[in-house]
Motif scaffolding. Structure first.
Motif, PDB file in Angstrom:
ATOM      1  N   MET A 108       5.368 -12.442   9.712  1.00 36.07           N
ATOM      2  CA  MET A 108       4.076 -12.000   9.198  1.00 36.07           C
ATOM      3  C   MET A 108       3.882 -12.572   7.795  1.00 36.07           C
ATOM      4  O   MET A 108       4.651 -12.245   6.883  1.00 36.07           O
ATOM      5  N   ASN A 109       2.899 -13.415   7.646  1.00 38.58           N
ATOM      6  CA  ASN A 109       2.581 -14.037   6.361  1.00 38.58           C
ATOM      7  C   ASN A 109       1.209 -13.583   5.893  1.00 38.58           C
ATOM      8  O   ASN A 109       0.409 -13.056   6.668  1.00 38.58           O
ATOM      9  N   SER A 110       0.954 -13.808   4.621  1.00 43.35           N
ATOM     10  CA  SER A 110      -0.350 -13.455   4.027  1.00 43.35           C
ATOM     11  C   SER A 110      -0.739 -12.026   4.384  1.00 43.35           C
ATOM     12  O   SER A 110      -1.869 -11.764   4.815  1.00 43.35           O
ATOM     13  N   LEU A 111       0.193 -11.131   4.199  1.00 45.75           N
ATOM     14  CA  LEU A 111      -0.041  -9.749   4.594  1.00 45.75           C
ATOM     15  C   LEU A 111      -1.152  -9.104   3.784  1.00 45.75           C
ATOM     16  O   LEU A 111      -1.331  -9.395   2.587  1.00 45.75           O
ATOM     17  N   LYS A 112      -1.866  -8.213   4.445  1.00 40.27           N
ATOM     18  CA  LYS A 112      -2.983  -7.494   3.844  1.00 40.27           C
ATOM     19  C   LYS A 112      -2.721  -5.995   3.927  1.00 40.27           C
ATOM     20  O   LYS A 112      -1.990  -5.550   4.817  1.00 40.27           O
ATOM     21  N   PRO A 113      -3.314  -5.208   3.056  1.00 38.43           N
ATOM     22  CA  PRO A 113      -3.132  -3.751   3.147  1.00 38.43           C
ATOM     23  C   PRO A 113      -3.487  -3.192   4.525  1.00 38.43           C
ATOM     24  O   PRO A 113      -2.850  -2.233   4.979  1.00 38.43           O
TER      25      PRO A 113
ATOM     26  N   THR B 261       9.100   0.242  13.496  1.00 37.05           N
ATOM     27  CA  THR B 261       9.548   0.002  12.124  1.00 37.05           C
ATOM     28  C   THR B 261       8.314  -0.002  11.226  1.00 37.05           C
ATOM     29  O   THR B 261       7.286  -0.584  11.567  1.00 37.05           O
ATOM     30  N   GLN B 262       8.426   0.652  10.080  1.00 37.81           N
ATOM     31  CA  GLN B 262       7.278   0.827   9.194  1.00 37.81           C
ATOM     32  C   GLN B 262       7.069  -0.411   8.325  1.00 37.81           C
ATOM     33  O   GLN B 262       8.012  -0.912   7.693  1.00 37.81           O
ATOM     34  N   VAL B 263       5.828  -0.859   8.285  1.00 35.15           N
ATOM     35  CA  VAL B 263       5.420  -1.935   7.377  1.00 35.15           C
ATOM     36  C   VAL B 263       4.336  -1.381   6.463  1.00 35.15           C
ATOM     37  O   VAL B 263       3.327  -0.858   6.939  1.00 35.15           O
TER      38      VAL B 263
ATOM     39  N   GLN C  84       4.047  -6.548  -1.199  1.00 35.73           N
ATOM     40  CA  GLN C  84       2.741  -6.680  -1.833  1.00 35.73           C
ATOM     41  C   GLN C  84       1.811  -7.528  -0.977  1.00 35.73           C
ATOM     42  O   GLN C  84       2.267  -8.380  -0.194  1.00 35.73           O
ATOM     43  N   ALA C  85       0.532  -7.317  -1.141  1.00 38.08           N
ATOM     44  CA  ALA C  85      -0.452  -8.128  -0.438  1.00 38.08           C
ATOM     45  C   ALA C  85      -0.213  -9.607  -0.731  1.00 38.08           C
ATOM     46  O   ALA C  85       0.079  -9.987  -1.869  1.00 38.08           O
ATOM     47  N   GLY C  86      -0.306 -10.404   0.316  1.00 39.61           N
ATOM     48  CA  GLY C  86      -0.028 -11.825   0.198  1.00 39.61           C
ATOM     49  C   GLY C  86       1.398 -12.200   0.509  1.00 39.61           C
ATOM     50  O   GLY C  86       1.718 -13.381   0.655  1.00 39.61           O
ATOM     51  N   GLY C  87       2.262 -11.198   0.611  1.00 42.60           N
ATOM     52  CA  GLY C  87       3.660 -11.440   0.888  1.00 42.60           C
ATOM     53  C   GLY C  87       3.947 -11.609   2.372  1.00 42.60           C
ATOM     54  O   GLY C  87       3.037 -11.633   3.206  1.00 42.60           O
TER      55      GLY C  87
END
Length: 127
Positions: free
Chosen positions: A83-88, A121-123, A13-16
């Motif tokens: 990778m932190n604070s992930l965004k779409p 690798t897919q994110v 999820q976003a933010g993860g």
């Protein structure tokens, strides 16, 4: 020759956060600077981050600065991308790559500079 295998991708999820790993096999891993690239659907592959051979000098594309951290372990022949604070908009296939040329800081951001590539690798980051 260097073989690279990425792992650690997934759905978040976003933010993860996610931690990508890249395992390198072959000789003289410490002779290679390592890079991370990504390719989103319908877009060209773009540079994300790079780490130097042995002194862990890093640099990042602007969109990930402060959120992503690249590191390496030359004993284990591993490279990581935390990778932190992930965004779409971070959704993409992520690739690690190896460059056997020592370059001026900030100039190793072109695909053509990297000789060896992993399969990716897919994110996926959901909103």
């Amino acid at each position: 020759q260097v073989q690279l295998v990425e792992s650690g991708g997934g759905l978040v999820q976003a933010g993860g956060s996610l931690r990508l790993s890249c395992a390198a096999s072959g000789r003289s891993f410490s002779n290679y600077a390592m890079g991370w690239f990504r390719q989103a659907p319908g877009k060209e592959r773009e540079f994300v981050a790079r780490i130097s051979r042995t002194d862990a000098i890093t640099y990042y594309t602007d969109s990930v600065k402060g959120r992503f951290t690249v590191s390496r372990d030359n004993v284990k022949n591993m490279v990581y991308l935390q990778m932190n604070s992930l965004k779409p908009e971070d959704t993409a296939v992520y690739y690690c790559a190896a460059d056997n040329v020592q370059r001026v800081w900030g100039t190793g951001n072109r695909q053509t500079q990297y000789r060896y590539w992993g399969q990716g690798t897919q994110v996926t980051v959901s909103s």
